[in-house]
Design a protein around this motif. Structure first.
Motif, short mmCIF file in Angstrom:
data_model
loop_
_atom_site.label_atom_id
_atom_site.label_comp_id
_atom_site.label_asym_id
_atom_site.label_seq_id
_atom_site.Cartn_x
_atom_site.Cartn_y
_atom_site.Cartn_z
N LEU A 44 26.97 21.54 12.08
CA LEU A 44 27.66 21.54 13.38
C LEU A 44 28.91 20.69 13.24
CD1 LEU A 44 24.67 21.02 15.84
CD2 LEU A 44 25.87 23.14 15.27
N PHE A 45 29.99 21.12 13.94
CA PHE A 45 31.24 20.36 13.83
C PHE A 45 31.09 19.05 14.60
CE2 PHE A 45 32.62 24.94 13.91
CZ PHE A 45 32.60 25.05 12.54
N PRO A 46 31.14 17.91 13.90
CA PRO A 46 30.81 16.64 14.55
C PRO A 46 31.83 16.22 15.61
CG PRO A 46 31.57 16.26 12.31
CD PRO A 46 31.45 17.74 12.47
N HIS A 47 33.05 16.77 15.53
CA HIS A 47 34.07 16.33 16.47
C HIS A 47 34.13 17.20 17.72
CE1 HIS A 47 35.72 19.39 13.89
NE2 HIS A 47 36.74 19.57 14.70
N MET A 48 33.18 18.14 17.85
CA MET A 48 33.18 19.00 19.03
C MET A 48 31.85 18.86 19.78
SD MET A 48 34.61 22.57 17.55
CE MET A 48 35.95 22.62 16.38
N PHE A 57 33.26 28.08 19.36
CA PHE A 57 34.18 28.13 18.22
C PHE A 57 34.39 29.56 17.71
CE2 PHE A 57 35.32 28.04 13.77
CZ PHE A 57 36.32 27.09 13.73
N ARG A 109 25.85 14.51 17.10
CA ARG A 109 25.14 13.31 16.63
C ARG A 109 24.19 12.75 17.67
NH1 ARG A 109 28.56 9.84 19.44
NH2 ARG A 109 30.60 10.84 19.53
#
Lengths: 354, 265
Positions: free
Chosen positions: A86-90, A98, A132
């Motif tokens: 998973l994209f951690p910044h989204m 996405f 997270r």
């Protein structure tokens, strides 16, 4: 509706063949498990479909379209990997959106599709969270929602449950089965080393070992009538005994064992030929009966509801799973095991000691 | 904790004080003290004054500070763009090609910066590439010097970036450009800001190459500090040095705030 077809696909890294002319068809809407130990080429096969490895030869088709030389983003697949990625910044909802954004879905349609995909995986309440802030199981649900949001014809799952603990895993397995019932048009290619996952989920299982496809069939076929020694031992952990085929049955270390429906020459193998007798540990029973095998106990494992005995019979180690015994047998005890003729399978493959 | 016993911890602190204070702290303390001094003939400075600072933040000195800031910002932004671009491209190369590219980018670090300054001067002193005597030649030299650091730190960050992210993005239908813009660069952002800060700090302090190149209307602060001390104005040079230090630290502090925000996301 789109299926997957491998046409003699080979992949090599620096002269080392990791996938050797694979021929396999996944029908539209089918769940196909690629089952094998690590290094068997199963993940390479999946990555060839995704477009992350380029076959040295052969073709990969998705929905009848040759995608062998198409970059990954033009293949119209969904993919879920072991480590979720998973994209951690989204946020969760941005992760799910996405693929829709990348596909230039009209802006007005995105929130609805995101909510739908999150509802489907039971993650609707977590849309505003960051990855997270989620547990492993929740992250995997989001990863599945993200892959499903773009409504792919083909969903590739690479060991999706192996990072989860045992209890979560069986829950997610049921969840995946339900998702597939809700999306019957999506073909699933499911890579795993866990036979339980493959047996539970798959319509068909392709068994891989040492870069080759060893066997392919429905779970029942592979489990009840395996065609190769590898399938027999990898799916269901069978005992493999070297035998010589006789007129009636098979001879194992001087004992004649009957195999299959009574009176039938087994599987049309010529008498005198060597073969492998395959019998599952849980189909062996203690005491006298047909096909008795006498031996000495070399190891006892108590597994709660069952006892696993290792019995040495004429130099061969035989595994037997027995319902929990009142009195635990001692090491070195003489015991007799037996099995029903119809519970054994003869394999023509050459004998090797398992 | 590495040292467990109380006595051992005291010993470690004592060693730290003996090594750190004279080597790192004392010179800075002396510079700060000198910047406030009117005289310094005994062991300690005397006649405390803020006059040096009053002079340091106006006129030509203020202009030198602005020059340094503009040079450093432009050079580090250019270095960041070039270094990131090169690092992203190098990550796709074969191992041997990548190693030679790494070496090429490290060249300005290995070669003394005076030599870089001279090389830039010789190379750009003749039409059609006549930059000698302009501010751009200073910015250019700084860019050449600091791009090496930008390239190196971004390269290291790219190696650490899990390829699973870009593969997941590609499987979702994102083109390589979209993956770069929406996934890879945002994930690299903490390293990019760190690299930017490093470049900025290096450029702010650069003297030797600048000495070879600076035109009269583009005098960065380190050059001014050098000329001030060279003609004997040690105290006003110290005040300028403190201003340089403070300006650099302020910018780095701001950059690190952006960085914490970026890595928290």
């Amino acid at each position: 509706m789109s299926g997957i077809r491998f046409e003699s696909v080979s992949v090599a890294y620096g002269g080392h063949t990791v996938l050797d002319s694979l021929d396999l068809t996944v029908e539209p809407g089918e769940v196909m498990a690629l089952l094998g130990p690590s290094g068997s080429g199963k993940t390479t096969a999946l990555r060839a479909v995704a477009g992350f490895v380029t076959p040295a030869s052969g073709r990969v088709l998705i929905g009848g379209r040759d995608v062998t030389h198409l970059p990954p983003h033009k293949r119209g697949i969904g993919m879920v990997v072991q480590q979720y990625a998973l994209f951690p910044h989204m946020r969760v909802k941005e992760n799910v959106a996405f693929g829709l954004r990348a596909h230039r879905t009209p802006r007005s349609g995105i929130p609805g599709r995101v909510a739908e995909a999150l509802e489907m995986t039971g993650m609707g309440a977590y849309a505003e969270r960051y990855p997270r802030e989620l547990s492993g199981g929740q992250q995997q649900r989001v990863a599945i929602a993200r892959a499903l949001a773009i409504r792919p014809g083909v969903l590739l799952l690479d060991e999706p449950l192996s990072a989860l603990d045992a209890q979560l895993r069986s829950g997610m397995l049921a969840e995946l089965a339900r998702l597939h019932r809700e999306l019957p048009d999506v073909s699933l290619l499911y890579v795993t080393h866990d036979q339980v996952e493959a047996l539970t989920l798959a319509d068909r299982i392709a068994v891989m070992d040492r870069a080759r496809l060893q066997d392919c069939g429905t779970p029942q076929e592979l489990y009840r009538t395996p065609r190769t020694e590898f399938t027999a031992s990898f799916v269901g952990n069978a005992n493999l005994l070297p035998v010589t085929v006789a007129e009636r049955g098979a001879v194992f270390e001087g004992r004649t064992l009957t195999v299959g429906p009574a009176g039938q020459a087994p599987y049309g193998i010529a008498p005198g030929a060597t073969a492998t007798l395959c019998v599952r540990p849980h189909l062996l029973a203690l005491g006298e009966g047909p096909n008795a095998l006498r031996g000495r106990i070399t190891e006892v494992q108590w597994r709660g509801s069952t006892h696993r005995l290792y019995v040495e019979v004429a130099g061969h180690r035989i595994k037997a799973d027995l319902p929990e015994l009142r009195e635990t047998p001692a090491l070195g005890d003489e015991v007799t095991l037996h099995f029903e003729p119809r519970d054994a399978v003869l394999l023509t493959a050459g004998v090797s000691h398992g | 904790m590495l040292v467990h016993s109380k006595a051992g911890r005291w010993a470690a602190w004592a060693l730290f004080a003996v090594l750190f204070l004279p080597l790192f702290a004392l010179p800075l303390v002396v510079v700060v003290a000198a910047s406030f001094a009117g005289h310094w003939s005994g062991a300690f400075p005397s006649d405390p004054t803020t006059g040096h600072y009053a002079a340091a933040v106006r006129g030509e000195s203020l202009q030198a500070l602005t020059t340094s800031l503009v040079t450093a910002v432009v050079a580090s932004l250019l270095a960041l763009v070039l270094g990131t671009w090169a690092a992203l491209a190098a990550a796709r190369l074969g191992r041997r090609t990548k190693r030679s590219l790494d070496a090429l980018f490290m060249l300005p670090v290995a070669v003394p910066s005076v030599v870089i300054g001279l090389a830039v001067l010789v190379a750009f002193s003749r039409p059609p590439l006549l930059l000698n005597g302009t501010s751009s030649i200073v910015v250019l030299a700084h860019t050449v010097l600091v791009t090496a650091f930008a390239y190196q730190s971004v390269s290291a960050a790219i190696v650490r970036l899990d390829p699973a992210y870009e593969q997941a993005a590609a499987s979702l239908g994102a083109s390589p450009g979209y993956v770069l813009w929406r996934v890879r660069l945002p994930l690299l952002l903490p390293s990019l800001t760190a690299a930017g800060g490093l470049c900025f700090a290096l450029s702010m302090g650069e003297l030797s190459a600048t000495m070879m190149l600076y035109p009269p209307d583009w005098v960065p602060l380190p050059v001014r500090i050098f000329t001030a001390t060279d003609r004997g104005s040690l105290f006003s040079g110290s005040a300028l040095a403190v201003v340089l230090m403070a300006a650099t630290l302020l910018v780095l502090l701001a950059v690190s705030r952006i960085r914490t925000r970026a890595s928290y996301r």
